[in-house]
Design a protein around this motif. Structure first.
Motif, mmCIF file in Angstrom:
data_model
loop_
_atom_site.group_PDB
_atom_site.id
_atom_site.type_symbol
_atom_site.label_atom_id
_atom_site.label_comp_id
_atom_site.label_asym_id
_atom_site.label_seq_id
_atom_site.Cartn_x
_atom_site.Cartn_y
_atom_site.Cartn_z
ATOM 1 N N SER A 90 78.061 6.105 107.855
ATOM 2 C CA SER A 90 76.942 5.709 106.992
ATOM 3 C C SER A 90 77.091 4.292 106.439
ATOM 4 O O SER A 90 76.188 3.801 105.765
ATOM 5 C CB SER A 90 76.808 6.692 105.825
ATOM 6 N N MET B 200 74.186 2.245 107.170
ATOM 7 C CA MET B 200 72.868 2.893 107.027
ATOM 8 C C MET B 200 72.289 2.714 105.627
ATOM 9 O O MET B 200 73.009 2.516 104.658
ATOM 10 C CB MET B 200 72.991 4.401 107.261
ATOM 11 N N THR B 201 70.967 2.830 105.548
ATOM 12 C CA THR B 201 70.300 2.900 104.242
ATOM 13 C C THR B 201 70.189 4.374 103.843
ATOM 14 O O THR B 201 70.431 5.270 104.677
ATOM 15 C CB THR B 201 68.868 2.326 104.343
ATOM 16 N N ASP C 162 67.501 6.044 103.425
ATOM 17 C CA ASP C 162 66.509 6.685 104.308
ATOM 18 C C ASP C 162 67.136 7.110 105.625
ATOM 19 O O ASP C 162 66.869 8.196 106.134
ATOM 20 C CB ASP C 162 65.349 5.718 104.616
ATOM 21 N N GLU C 163 67.968 6.216 106.172
ATOM 22 C CA GLU C 163 68.581 6.524 107.471
ATOM 23 C C GLU C 163 69.567 7.685 107.363
ATOM 24 O O GLU C 163 69.637 8.545 108.243
ATOM 25 C CB GLU C 163 69.264 5.270 108.046
ATOM 26 N N TYR D 120 78.492 10.135 112.659
ATOM 27 C CA TYR D 120 77.819 8.880 112.301
ATOM 28 C C TYR D 120 78.475 8.268 111.071
ATOM 29 O O TYR D 120 78.796 8.972 110.110
ATOM 30 C CB TYR D 120 76.333 9.132 112.008
ATOM 31 N N GLU E 257 67.550 10.818 107.091
ATOM 32 C CA GLU E 257 66.957 11.141 108.388
ATOM 33 C C GLU E 257 67.958 11.891 109.267
ATOM 34 O O GLU E 257 67.635 12.903 109.880
ATOM 35 C CB GLU E 257 66.586 9.821 109.073
ATOM 36 N N LYS E 258 69.197 11.388 109.286
ATOM 37 C CA LYS E 258 70.256 12.040 110.085
ATOM 38 C C LYS E 258 70.514 13.451 109.571
ATOM 39 O O LYS E 258 70.566 14.413 110.333
ATOM 40 C CB LYS E 258 71.567 11.242 109.998
#
Ligand code: SAH
Length: 251
Positions: free
Chosen positions: A53, A56-57, A59-60, A51, A63-64
């Motif tokens: 980043s 992404m934030t 938080d995201e 993934y 989460e991952k």
């Protein structure tokens, strides 16, 4: 276990052996796509979840990482250079601590080291400077007032400026206002260790125009200081007349 790994400055063989080994057995990699060379992902095994980043934030990202951890995967957070510099890892580590998740940090070769190698130069020259100041121009991330470029420049030490290549005019005038003479040797190193690496060298006052002409406004470091010049003293460590813990003076 979650691993924060320094990817190094760009060249895929400038990651550490430990970092590469962990990538080889990773089940999930969340990498900072804006700067990490995607060629590093070639170390990952088939089937590894990858993934970026960049979109992404926090938080995201968390989460991952926590999802990878819950599923028992060797989970890697891959940062550019060394994660301890402008890596935004503290906030991630604190979240993991709060969740009671174990993690480990694998250092990397920072871009300021790759930039010195590109020149090639030594930041700490006897008779010139024994101090390297690493800083940045203020952007969206504020810089504490006492650390303004102008006041840091007053030391006349060797300096490396991250995250500032879109603000070179302001940077050069702050450095000069702080005390570096306009003719102080300086360099702009773009994408150190990447195939398209470029090194521009010139007096500090000329760096903004040189960068503009070369079309460089990101992924670059500004190096400034007498260490880029020709004058310095020889080291005492290798001085034949100087004894130290490992060697007696020969004369
Ligand atoms: N942790 C990284 C720095 C991340 S901040 C490190 O240790 O290198 C991102 C900034 O680093 C960029 O804006 C740029 O100023 C610098 N940078 C990262 N990689 C670079 C490279 N290969 N060459 C020149 N500058 C680089």
């Amino acid at each position: 276990m979650i691993y924060f790994i320094g990817a190094g400055p760009g060249a895929p063989d400038l990651i550490t052996l430990r970092g590469a080994e962990l990538l080889r057995r990773a089940g999930m990699i969340v990498y900072a796509g804006s700067l990490v060379n995607p060629a590093l992902l070639d170390y990952a095994p088939q089937g590894c979840e990858v993934y970026d980043s960049a979109l992404m934030t926090l938080d995201e990202v968390m989460e991952k990482l926590l999802d990878g951890e819950r599923r028992g995967l060797t989970t890697v957070r891959l940062h550019t250079g060394d994660p301890s510099l402008y890596g935004a890892i503290r906030e991630q580590m604190d979240r993991l601590r709060a969740e009671g998740v174990e993690f480990s940090v694998v250092p990397g070769v920072s871009s300021f080291c790759a930039a010195a190698a590109a020149i090639p130069a030594e930041y700490t020259l006897p008779g010139v400077s024994q101090t390297l100041i690493i800083s940045r121009m203020e952007g969206r991330t504020p810089v504490p007032a006492r650390e303004g470029i102008r006041s840091l420049a007053a030391h006349g030490a060797s300096m490396v400026l991250f995250l500032s290549s879109a603000m070179l005019k302001e940077l050069a005038s702050e450095l000069i206002a702080g005390g570096y003479p306009p003719e102080t040797p300086a360099a702009l190193v773009y994408k150190a260790s990447w195939p398209d690496e470029r090194v521009l060298r010139g007096p500090l006052a000329s760096i903004p125009a040189m960068a503009e002409e070369a079309g460089i406004s990101k992924t670059a470091l500004v190096l400034v200081g007498g260490f880029l010049g020709d004058e310095y003293d020889l080291s005492r460590l290798y001085d034949a007349s100087f004894s130290h813990g490992c060697r007696r003076a020969s004369q």
